[in-house]
Design a protein around this motif. Structure first.
Motif, PDB file in Angstrom:
ATOM      1  N   UNK A  29       4.603   0.937   1.653  1.00  6.83           N
ATOM      2  CA  UNK A  29       3.320   1.541   0.654  1.00  6.83           C
ATOM      3  C   UNK A  29       4.246   2.070  -0.540  1.00  6.83           C
ATOM      4  N   UNK A  30       5.215   2.579  -0.604  1.00  3.94           N
ATOM      5  CA  UNK A  30       5.850   3.028  -1.803  1.00  3.94           C
ATOM      6  C   UNK A  30       6.072   1.932  -2.801  1.00  3.94           C
ATOM      7  N   UNK A  31       6.765   0.823  -2.259  1.00  2.09           N
ATOM      8  CA  UNK A  31       6.834  -0.419  -2.997  1.00  2.09           C
ATOM      9  C   UNK A  31       5.803  -0.992  -3.519  1.00  2.09           C
ATOM     10  N   UNK A  32       4.590  -1.022  -2.933  1.00  7.34           N
ATOM     11  CA  UNK A  32       3.261  -1.327  -3.370  1.00  7.34           C
ATOM     12  C   UNK A  32       2.658  -0.385  -4.426  1.00  7.34           C
ATOM     13  N   UNK A  33       3.029   0.661  -4.172  1.00  7.54           N
ATOM     14  CA  UNK A  33       2.588   1.912  -5.290  1.00  7.54           C
ATOM     15  C   UNK A  33       3.193   1.505  -6.796  1.00  7.54           C
ATOM     16  N   UNK A  34       4.356   1.469  -6.628  1.00  5.32           N
ATOM     17  CA  UNK A  34       5.171   1.287  -7.891  1.00  5.32           C
ATOM     18  C   UNK A  34       4.781   0.032  -8.426  1.00  5.32           C
ATOM     19  N   UNK A  35       4.642  -1.224  -7.710  1.00  3.89           N
ATOM     20  CA  UNK A  35       4.258  -2.421  -8.112  1.00  3.89           C
ATOM     21  C   UNK A  35       2.958  -2.369  -8.663  1.00  3.89           C
ATOM     22  N   UNK A  36       1.916  -1.503  -8.470  1.00  2.00           N
ATOM     23  CA  UNK A  36       0.494  -1.568  -9.022  1.00  2.00           C
ATOM     24  C   UNK A  36       0.370  -0.388  -9.882  1.00  2.00           C
ATOM     25  N   UNK A  37       1.564   0.196 -10.315  1.00  4.17           N
ATOM     26  CA  UNK A  37       1.430   1.484 -11.026  1.00  4.17           C
ATOM     27  C   UNK A  37       0.439   1.432 -12.188  1.00  4.17           C
ATOM     28  N   UNK A  38       0.781  -0.171 -12.628  1.00  2.00           N
ATOM     29  CA  UNK A  38       0.121  -0.484 -14.434  1.00  2.00           C
ATOM     30  C   UNK A  38      -1.474  -0.476 -14.025  1.00  2.00           C
ATOM     31  N   UNK A  39      -1.801  -0.660 -12.708  1.00  3.50           N
ATOM     32  CA  UNK A  39      -3.176  -0.940 -12.672  1.00  3.50           C
ATOM     33  C   UNK A  39      -4.045   0.247 -12.729  1.00  3.50           C
ATOM     34  N   UNK A  40      -4.936   0.537 -13.875  1.00  2.00           N
ATOM     35  CA  UNK A  40      -5.819   1.698 -13.959  1.00  2.00           C
ATOM     36  C   UNK A  40      -7.174   1.437 -13.532  1.00  2.00           C
ATOM     37  N   UNK A  41      -7.736   1.761 -12.492  1.00  2.00           N
ATOM     38  CA  UNK A  41      -9.116   1.665 -12.041  1.00  2.00           C
ATOM     39  C   UNK A  41      -9.675   2.779 -10.914  1.00  2.00           C
ATOM     40  N   UNK A  42     -10.800   2.608 -10.467  1.00  2.00           N
ATOM     41  CA  UNK A  42     -11.125   3.633  -9.441  1.00  2.00           C
ATOM     42  C   UNK A  42     -10.083   3.853  -8.338  1.00  2.00           C
ATOM     43  N   UNK A  43      -9.952   4.920  -7.991  1.00  2.00           N
ATOM     44  CA  UNK A  43      -9.071   5.291  -6.749  1.00  2.00           C
ATOM     45  C   UNK A  43      -9.450   4.373  -5.487  1.00  2.00           C
ATOM     46  N   UNK A  44     -10.927   4.177  -5.135  1.00  2.00           N
ATOM     47  CA  UNK A  44     -11.144   3.589  -3.946  1.00  2.00           C
ATOM     48  C   UNK A  44     -10.828   1.885  -4.120  1.00  2.00           C
ATOM     49  N   UNK A  45     -11.103   1.533  -5.491  1.00  7.84           N
ATOM     50  CA  UNK A  45     -10.691   0.333  -5.686  1.00  7.84           C
ATOM     51  C   UNK A  45      -9.254  -0.149  -5.385  1.00  7.84           C
ATOM     52  N   UNK A  46      -8.354   0.859  -6.029  1.00 10.61           N
ATOM     53  CA  UNK A  46      -6.691   0.608  -5.960  1.00 10.61           C
ATOM     54  C   UNK A  46      -6.498   0.976  -4.406  1.00 10.61           C
ATOM     55  N   UNK A  47      -6.988   1.488  -3.572  1.00  6.25           N
ATOM     56  CA  UNK A  47      -6.810   1.811  -2.375  1.00  6.25           C
ATOM     57  C   UNK A  47      -7.146   0.615  -1.450  1.00  6.25           C
ATOM     58  N   UNK A  48      -8.226  -0.028  -1.805  1.00  4.79           N
ATOM     59  CA  UNK A  48      -8.758  -1.081  -1.158  1.00  4.79           C
ATOM     60  C   UNK A  48      -7.726  -2.513  -1.412  1.00  4.79           C
ATOM     61  N   UNK A  49      -7.429  -2.618  -2.763  1.00  3.24           N
ATOM     62  CA  UNK A  49      -6.539  -3.807  -3.042  1.00  3.24           C
ATOM     63  C   UNK A  49      -4.929  -3.575  -2.513  1.00  3.24           C
ATOM     64  N   UNK A  50      -4.649  -2.321  -2.241  1.00  3.44           N
ATOM     65  CA  UNK A  50      -3.108  -2.116  -1.772  1.00  3.44           C
ATOM     66  C   UNK A  50      -3.273  -2.302  -0.283  1.00  3.44           C
ATOM     67  N   UNK A  51      -4.422  -1.618   0.444  1.00  4.72           N
ATOM     68  CA  UNK A  51      -4.463  -1.716   1.788  1.00  4.72           C
ATOM     69  C   UNK A  51      -4.444  -3.094   2.131  1.00  4.72           C
ATOM     70  N   UNK A  52      -5.257  -4.156   1.549  1.00  6.49           N
ATOM     71  CA  UNK A  52      -5.394  -5.503   1.985  1.00  6.49           C
ATOM     72  C   UNK A  52      -4.045  -5.952   1.876  1.00  6.49           C
ATOM     73  N   UNK A  53      -3.225  -5.855   0.812  1.00 11.44           N
ATOM     74  CA  UNK A  53      -1.824  -6.478   0.732  1.00 11.44           C
ATOM     75  C   UNK A  53      -0.883  -5.684   1.951  1.00 11.44           C
ATOM     76  N   UNK A  54      -0.992  -4.472   2.166  1.00 11.67           N
ATOM     77  CA  UNK A  54      -0.165  -3.619   2.810  1.00 11.67           C
ATOM     78  C   UNK A  54      -0.100  -3.951   4.146  1.00 11.67           C
ATOM     79  N   UNK A  55      -1.344  -4.143   4.927  1.00 12.05           N
ATOM     80  CA  UNK A  55      -1.413  -4.638   6.192  1.00 12.05           C
ATOM     81  C   UNK A  55      -0.490  -5.793   6.720  1.00 12.05           C
TER      82      UNK A  55
END
Length: 404
Positions: free
Chosen positions: A358-384
């Motif tokens: 999760x920390x690695x993905x957080x840094x990987x998508x640090x550049x992306x500025x969007x709604x919090x719930x959208x960023x949560x969904x994107x990272x969650x789909x990849x993280x699982x």
């Protein structure tokens, strides 16, 4: 997070001819429950990353209203899911102790829980906690002060998400001591009593009155506990992020032990499951006005009536959801194919390693500025899937599968 992570089983009684335990029966529905709960842990910490609760190694506090939805998701999870983990662990503890005896049981606990705990503290935590170090070091540098990493590491020590393993080790030690003293008492003076087994018992139905009484008792204990340990407290030595929930964790572990002894999961009716979900829903609807109108901090504890309402909701919601999920999975998900078996085998390794993912993905998508719930969904789909892939790689290391 059971007595044998990834391999839940029960002893179904002695064989008449030999007196030895029969082969263990796999409880696939508990396997499948553990998969879901482990996935919830990953999603929970992903939601913390992008919500308003600064309780993770890497966070991006929400700047839009969707962060409130993530906070609500965290609140519902926190109310029951770690307590459920402790209940499952408690359920398998008696059979593990009964097969091994006191000293082998404790050695097994130290190996299967202690080694992963040390692995997280020594190997994973330095990776995921490095962002906190760089931020603090930069602040001190502006004041002309230096902060070596070894000093920061020692002063900021905690077990991270492996606090669960830490607490479970304590519960296992207490259980072993109680069983050992009881066995010595039954066997008489001078006997170690390690091989004394509790007599086989016929399943005894769990009465509604007992469920209600337990729920009320847990609510009262939680309310009183939060006079001293309100929500938001943190125990830095043990690294417990939610010590205000200890009454739930301890009581659910005990309930798991009793559930094994009396066969409660097998005796719960389908009606009990439906009622559990219904009661959890009604309690939530009744509690929502309190949450919406509560002032800052009044839900945390210290004797406010709102904290009593919060303790009552948490206890009722947790008991209702646990009852509902237990019956639902027992009736609908009591089988496993290859995919579910894979997910189950690697669930504990996911729990151990998901922080790094999760920390690695957080840094990987640090550049992306969007709604919090959208960023949560994107990272969650990849993280699982990535968490299970990393867990698979870790368990392929020499001897790792003997521990994980």
């Amino acid at each position: 997070m059971t007595h044998d992570p990834g391999r839940p089983a029960v002893t179904v009684g002695p064989e008449p001819a030999t007196g030895r335990p029969k082969p263990a029966a796999r409880l696939f529905y508990i396997d499948n429950l553990r998969i879901v709960l482990t996935a919830l842990v990953v999603l929970h910490h992903t939601a913390v990353t992008y919500g308003h609760i600064p309780a993770w190694y890497y966070t991006e506090p929400a700047k839009d209203g969707s962060g409130l939805a993530l906070d609500a998701f965290v609140m519902f999870n926190q109310a029951f899911f770690m307590g459920f983990f402790f209940m499952i662990a408690g359920y398998f503890t008696p059979s593990s102790y009964g097969r091994k005896g006191t000293r082998p049981f404790l050695r097994d606990r130290l190996k299967r829980l202690g080694i992963p705990l040390l692995a997280f503290i020594l190997l994973i935590r330095p990776l995921v906690n490095f962002s906190g170090y760089t931020a603090l070091r930069a602040q001190l540098a502006e004041q002309g002060r230096d902060l070596p990493y070894w000093l920061y590491y020692g002063l900021s020590w905690d077990a991270g998400p492996m606090w669960f393993v830490e607490v479970l080790l304590v519960f296992s030690l207490v259980y072993a001591l109680v069983r050992h003293r009881r066995a010595r008492g039954l066997a008489g003076p001078g006997s170690e009593g390690a091989g004394v087994r509790a007599p086989e018992r016929a399943p005894r139905p769990l009465r509604p009155f007992a469920i209600v009484t337990f729920t009320l008792g847990l609510a009262l204990a939680t309310y009183l506990w939060r006079f001293v340990v309100p929500n938001g407290s943190y125990l830095p030595v043990l690294g417990l992020p939610t010590p205000s929930y200890l009454p739930q964790y301890a009581s659910f572990f005990v309930i798991g032990v009793l559930a094994h002894r009396h066969g409660w999961p097998q005796t719960l009716s389908r009606v009990a499951g439906r009622v559990g979900f219904a009661v959890a829903t009604v309690a939530t609807l009744a509690y929502l006005p309190v949450v919406v109108t509560a002032g800052n901090g009044v839900l945390d504890g210290r004797g406010s009536w709102q904290s009593l309402a919060g303790a009552a909701w948490e206890s009722t919601f947790a008991v209702g959801v646990v009852l509902g999920l237990t019956v639902l999975f027992r009736e609908r998900f009591h089988r496993q194919g290859p995919v579910a078996a894979f997910l189950s085998r690697h669930a504990f390794a996911v729990y151990l390693t998901h922080a790094a993912v999760l920390v690695g993905l957080g840094y990987a998508f640090r550049w992306l500025h969007t709604l919090a719930v959208v960023k949560f969904a994107l990272v969650a789909v990849l993280a699982l899937p990535l968490c299970w892939a990393v867990a698979y790689a870790v368990r392929r290391l020499p001897r790792a599968d003997r521990v994980l």
